[in-house]
Motif scaffolding. Structure first.
Motif, mmCIF file in Angstrom:
data_model
loop_
_atom_site.group_PDB
_atom_site.id
_atom_site.type_symbol
_atom_site.label_atom_id
_atom_site.label_comp_id
_atom_site.label_asym_id
_atom_site.label_seq_id
_atom_site.Cartn_x
_atom_site.Cartn_y
_atom_site.Cartn_z
ATOM 1 N N VAL A 57 9.599 6.028 40.265
ATOM 2 C CA VAL A 57 9.895 6.099 38.833
ATOM 3 C C VAL A 57 8.908 7.053 38.165
ATOM 4 N N ARG A 58 9.285 7.535 36.978
ATOM 5 C CA ARG A 58 8.356 8.380 36.224
ATOM 6 C C ARG A 58 7.140 7.553 35.796
ATOM 7 N N SER A 60 5.215 7.538 33.105
ATOM 8 C CA SER A 60 5.206 6.968 31.747
ATOM 9 C C SER A 60 6.179 5.789 31.635
ATOM 10 N N TRP A 61 7.279 5.836 32.375
ATOM 11 C CA TRP A 61 8.217 4.715 32.350
ATOM 12 C C TRP A 61 7.572 3.482 32.959
ATOM 13 N N SER A 64 5.095 2.009 30.285
ATOM 14 C CA SER A 64 5.723 1.363 29.140
ATOM 15 C C SER A 64 7.208 1.701 29.119
ATOM 16 N N ARG A 65 8.005 0.824 29.673
ATOM 17 C CA ARG A 65 9.445 1.080 29.763
ATOM 18 C C ARG A 65 10.066 1.320 28.389
ATOM 19 N N ASN A 67 8.625 2.445 25.671
ATOM 20 C CA ASN A 67 8.128 3.631 24.967
ATOM 21 C C ASN A 67 7.935 4.816 25.909
ATOM 22 N N SER A 68 8.739 4.883 26.928
ATOM 23 C CA SER A 68 8.644 5.977 27.884
ATOM 24 C C SER A 68 8.891 7.305 27.182
ATOM 25 N N ASP A 69 8.055 8.294 27.472
ATOM 26 C CA ASP A 69 8.153 9.604 26.832
ATOM 27 C C ASP A 69 9.235 10.441 27.521
ATOM 28 N N HIS A 70 10.427 10.470 26.931
ATOM 29 C CA HIS A 70 11.553 11.189 27.535
ATOM 30 C C HIS A 70 11.358 12.704 27.529
ATOM 31 N N ARG A 73 10.464 14.347 30.992
ATOM 32 C CA ARG A 73 11.403 14.460 32.110
ATOM 33 C C ARG A 73 11.351 15.862 32.697
#
Length: 82
Positions: A57-58, A60-61, A64-65, A67-70, A73
């Motif tokens: 998984v990324r 940041s995810w 904090s799932r 508040n993941s920084d999209h 990507r």
């Protein structure tokens, strides 16, 4: 040791033929009048060095799932998870 393992995928029913716990070939279901040609392509990618061996998984995810920084990507590294 050789084994035959019945299996069902979204495109076809088949029997996975293994030898020493390694997939050798996938044979179409005996009663299938029009088996998918995709069965011929299953065994090779199973052992490809390009295959992801465990879930990732990324970063940041994972932190904090909610508040993941999209925006990260395609630029953020991945972390292996159980």
């Amino acid at each position: 040791m050789k084994k035959q393992v019945p299996h069902l995928a979204h495109w076809d029913a088949f029997t996975a033929m293994t030898e020493n716990d390694r997939l050798i070939v996938c044979e179409s279901f005996f009663a299938d009048a029009d088996p998918s040609s995709m069965l011929n392509t299953i065994s090779e990618p199973v052992y490809s060095d390009k295959r992801i061996r465990q879930p990732i998984v990324r970063r940041s995810w994972l932190k904090s799932r909610a508040n993941s920084d999209h925006t990260l990507r395609d630029r953020e590294d991945f972390v292996a998870v159980d």
